[in-house]
Design a protein around this motif. Structure first.
Motif, PDB file in Angstrom:
ATOM      1  N   ARG A   4      -4.681  37.905 146.279  1.00 54.53           N
ATOM      2  CA  ARG A   4      -3.955  39.029 145.671  1.00 54.53           C
ATOM      3  C   ARG A   4      -2.475  38.687 145.550  1.00 54.53           C
ATOM      4  O   ARG A   4      -1.851  38.906 144.523  1.00 54.53           O
ATOM      5  CB  ARG A   4      -4.151  40.284 146.518  1.00 54.53           C
ATOM      6  CG  ARG A   4      -3.368  41.476 146.006  1.00 54.53           C
ATOM      7  CD  ARG A   4      -3.588  42.693 146.910  1.00 54.53           C
ATOM      8  NE  ARG A   4      -2.527  43.621 146.664  1.00 54.53           N
ATOM      9  CZ  ARG A   4      -1.580  43.935 147.524  1.00 54.53           C
ATOM     10  NH1 ARG A   4      -1.554  43.369 148.701  1.00 54.53           N
ATOM     11  NH2 ARG A   4      -0.644  44.798 147.223  1.00 54.53           N
ATOM     12  N   ALA A   5      -1.934  38.105 146.624  1.00 58.54           N
ATOM     13  CA  ALA A   5      -0.512  37.765 146.633  1.00 58.54           C
ATOM     14  C   ALA A   5      -0.188  36.729 145.568  1.00 58.54           C
ATOM     15  O   ALA A   5       0.808  36.843 144.869  1.00 58.54           O
ATOM     16  CB  ALA A   5      -0.095  37.261 148.019  1.00 58.54           C
ATOM     17  N   ARG A  34       2.655  37.634 153.448  1.00 56.67           N
ATOM     18  CA  ARG A  34       3.255  38.318 154.599  1.00 56.67           C
ATOM     19  C   ARG A  34       4.214  39.417 154.124  1.00 56.67           C
ATOM     20  O   ARG A  34       4.230  40.522 154.661  1.00 56.67           O
ATOM     21  CB  ARG A  34       3.991  37.300 155.475  1.00 56.67           C
ATOM     22  CG  ARG A  34       4.678  37.887 156.674  1.00 56.67           C
ATOM     23  CD  ARG A  34       3.705  38.367 157.708  1.00 56.67           C
ATOM     24  NE  ARG A  34       4.421  38.675 158.923  1.00 56.67           N
ATOM     25  CZ  ARG A  34       4.158  39.716 159.690  1.00 56.67           C
ATOM     26  NH1 ARG A  34       3.164  40.514 159.392  1.00 56.67           N
ATOM     27  NH2 ARG A  34       4.852  39.947 160.766  1.00 56.67           N
ATOM     28  N   PHE A  35       5.012  39.113 153.110  1.00 53.74           N
ATOM     29  CA  PHE A  35       5.956  40.075 152.547  1.00 53.74           C
ATOM     30  C   PHE A  35       5.206  41.321 152.073  1.00 53.74           C
ATOM     31  O   PHE A  35       5.607  42.446 152.385  1.00 53.74           O
ATOM     32  CB  PHE A  35       6.716  39.413 151.385  1.00 53.74           C
ATOM     33  CG  PHE A  35       7.717  40.306 150.707  1.00 53.74           C
ATOM     34  CD1 PHE A  35       9.024  40.380 151.154  1.00 53.74           C
ATOM     35  CD2 PHE A  35       7.362  41.063 149.593  1.00 53.74           C
ATOM     36  CE1 PHE A  35       9.958  41.191 150.512  1.00 53.74           C
ATOM     37  CE2 PHE A  35       8.283  41.875 148.949  1.00 53.74           C
ATOM     38  CZ  PHE A  35       9.586  41.938 149.419  1.00 53.74           C
ATOM     39  N   THR A  36       4.134  41.133 151.322  1.00 54.22           N
ATOM     40  CA  THR A  36       3.395  42.285 150.789  1.00 54.22           C
ATOM     41  C   THR A  36       2.718  43.069 151.912  1.00 54.22           C
ATOM     42  O   THR A  36       2.595  44.285 151.808  1.00 54.22           O
ATOM     43  CB  THR A  36       2.356  41.867 149.727  1.00 54.22           C
ATOM     44  OG1 THR A  36       1.466  40.909 150.275  1.00 54.22           O
ATOM     45  CG2 THR A  36       3.039  41.300 148.495  1.00 54.22           C
ATOM     46  N   SER A  37       2.324  42.390 152.993  1.00 52.20           N
ATOM     47  CA  SER A  37       1.722  43.130 154.106  1.00 52.20           C
ATOM     48  C   SER A  37       2.766  43.959 154.852  1.00 52.20           C
ATOM     49  O   SER A  37       2.443  44.994 155.431  1.00 52.20           O
ATOM     50  CB  SER A  37       0.990  42.185 155.067  1.00 52.20           C
ATOM     51  OG  SER A  37       1.893  41.412 155.817  1.00 52.20           O
ATOM     52  N   THR A  45       9.618  45.789 147.695  1.00 54.13           N
ATOM     53  CA  THR A  45      10.813  45.558 148.499  1.00 54.13           C
ATOM     54  C   THR A  45      10.507  45.884 149.960  1.00 54.13           C
ATOM     55  O   THR A  45       9.541  46.583 150.266  1.00 54.13           O
ATOM     56  CB  THR A  45      12.007  46.426 148.043  1.00 54.13           C
ATOM     57  OG1 THR A  45      11.676  47.803 148.218  1.00 54.13           O
ATOM     58  CG2 THR A  45      12.380  46.143 146.603  1.00 54.13           C
ATOM     59  N   LEU A  46      11.368  45.392 150.842  1.00 57.44           N
ATOM     60  CA  LEU A  46      11.266  45.719 152.260  1.00 57.44           C
ATOM     61  C   LEU A  46      12.514  46.495 152.678  1.00 57.44           C
ATOM     62  O   LEU A  46      13.616  46.221 152.208  1.00 57.44           O
ATOM     63  CB  LEU A  46      11.167  44.450 153.105  1.00 57.44           C
ATOM     64  CG  LEU A  46       9.955  43.555 152.881  1.00 57.44           C
ATOM     65  CD1 LEU A  46      10.016  42.342 153.799  1.00 57.44           C
ATOM     66  CD2 LEU A  46       8.663  44.318 153.094  1.00 57.44           C
ATOM     67  N   GLN A  52      11.690  46.275 161.262  1.00 55.66           N
ATOM     68  CA  GLN A  52      11.655  46.721 162.653  1.00 55.66           C
ATOM     69  C   GLN A  52      10.238  46.818 163.198  1.00 55.66           C
ATOM     70  O   GLN A  52      10.044  46.843 164.406  1.00 55.66           O
ATOM     71  CB  GLN A  52      12.394  48.051 162.792  1.00 55.66           C
ATOM     72  CG  GLN A  52      13.887  47.883 162.625  1.00 55.66           C
ATOM     73  CD  GLN A  52      14.627  49.185 162.406  1.00 55.66           C
ATOM     74  OE1 GLN A  52      14.039  50.215 162.084  1.00 55.66           O
ATOM     75  NE2 GLN A  52      15.949  49.136 162.531  1.00 55.66           N
ATOM     76  N   ARG A  53       9.250  46.833 162.308  1.00 57.74           N
ATOM     77  CA  ARG A  53       7.846  46.846 162.752  1.00 57.74           C
ATOM     78  C   ARG A  53       7.344  45.454 163.128  1.00 57.74           C
ATOM     79  O   ARG A  53       6.229  45.313 163.608  1.00 57.74           O
ATOM     80  CB  ARG A  53       6.959  47.445 161.666  1.00 57.74           C
ATOM     81  CG  ARG A  53       7.066  48.952 161.564  1.00 57.74           C
ATOM     82  CD  ARG A  53       5.979  49.530 160.683  1.00 57.74           C
ATOM     83  NE  ARG A  53       6.267  49.407 159.264  1.00 57.74           N
ATOM     84  CZ  ARG A  53       6.969  50.275 158.557  1.00 57.74           C
ATOM     85  NH1 ARG A  53       7.462  51.344 159.133  1.00 57.74           N
ATOM     86  NH2 ARG A  53       7.187  50.084 157.279  1.00 57.74           N
ATOM     87  N   ILE A  54       8.144  44.424 162.913  1.00 52.20           N
ATOM     88  CA  ILE A  54       7.761  43.064 163.303  1.00 52.20           C
ATOM     89  C   ILE A  54       8.030  42.935 164.801  1.00 52.20           C
ATOM     90  O   ILE A  54       9.175  43.020 165.239  1.00 52.20           O
ATOM     91  CB  ILE A  54       8.563  42.003 162.511  1.00 52.20           C
ATOM     92  CG1 ILE A  54       8.320  42.173 161.008  1.00 52.20           C
ATOM     93  CG2 ILE A  54       8.201  40.602 162.986  1.00 52.20           C
ATOM     94  CD1 ILE A  54       9.226  41.320 160.129  1.00 52.20           C
TER      95      ILE A  54
END
Length: 154
Positions: A4-5, A34-37, A45-46, A52-54
């Motif tokens: 998908r990515a 990883r960005f999309t997850s 965008t992030l 902060q969830r990492i």
């Protein structure tokens, strides 16, 4: 999820990011996944909250400064390209020899750019100086983290 990515990221974008950051095609594809997850808003965008969830950043005493490094002044979102540009500072310097291009500008992970990036992590007020207070803030955060680690070991 990886397929998908890679469908959402065009080949020409991957090539541009490769040239700009020095990451390989497979690294870019994995990082896009990883960005999309992390993109909980699914808007490409992030936000700071996404970072902060990492868990590794949440427990890092300098996590807030690392997170702030992804956001240009006044911005509260980062797109994939900005994400990759910031991550490129963390690539090993040795990787530059493999991807040497005489006509290219200095790589994002050059010693000079790494030092400038690290300096900006400490220069909180962005006045191009690290004040005593800014340095003390960092040392206090690291000291607290070390004390917590020592307490957990005993």
């Amino acid at each position: 999820m990886g397929s998908r990515a890679s469908r959402l990221l065009r080949e020409e974008e991957i090539e541009e990011i490769k040239k700009e950051t020095g990451f390989s095609h497979s690294q870019i594809t994995r990082l896009y996944s990883r960005f999309t997850s992390l993109d909980k808003g699914e808007n490409g965008t992030l936000s700071r909250e996404d970072f902060q969830r990492i868990p590794e950043l949440a427990i890092n005493p300098l996590g807030d400064r690392i997170i702030n490094a992804f956001f240009p002044e006044g911005e509260d979102q980062v797109n994939f390209r900005g994400f990759m540009r910031t991550l490129a500072h963390f690539r090993p310097i040795e990787d530059n020899e493999k991807n040497k291009n005489a006509s290219a500008s200095e790589p994002l992970n050059s010693r000079t750019n790494k030092l400038l990036f690290a300096f900006r992590l400490y220069d909180l007020d962005r006045d191009d100086k690290i004040s005593r207070d800014e340095l003390l803030q960092v040392l206090e955060k690291v000291d607290v983290e070390q004390k917590m680690s020592i307490r957990f070991l005993h």
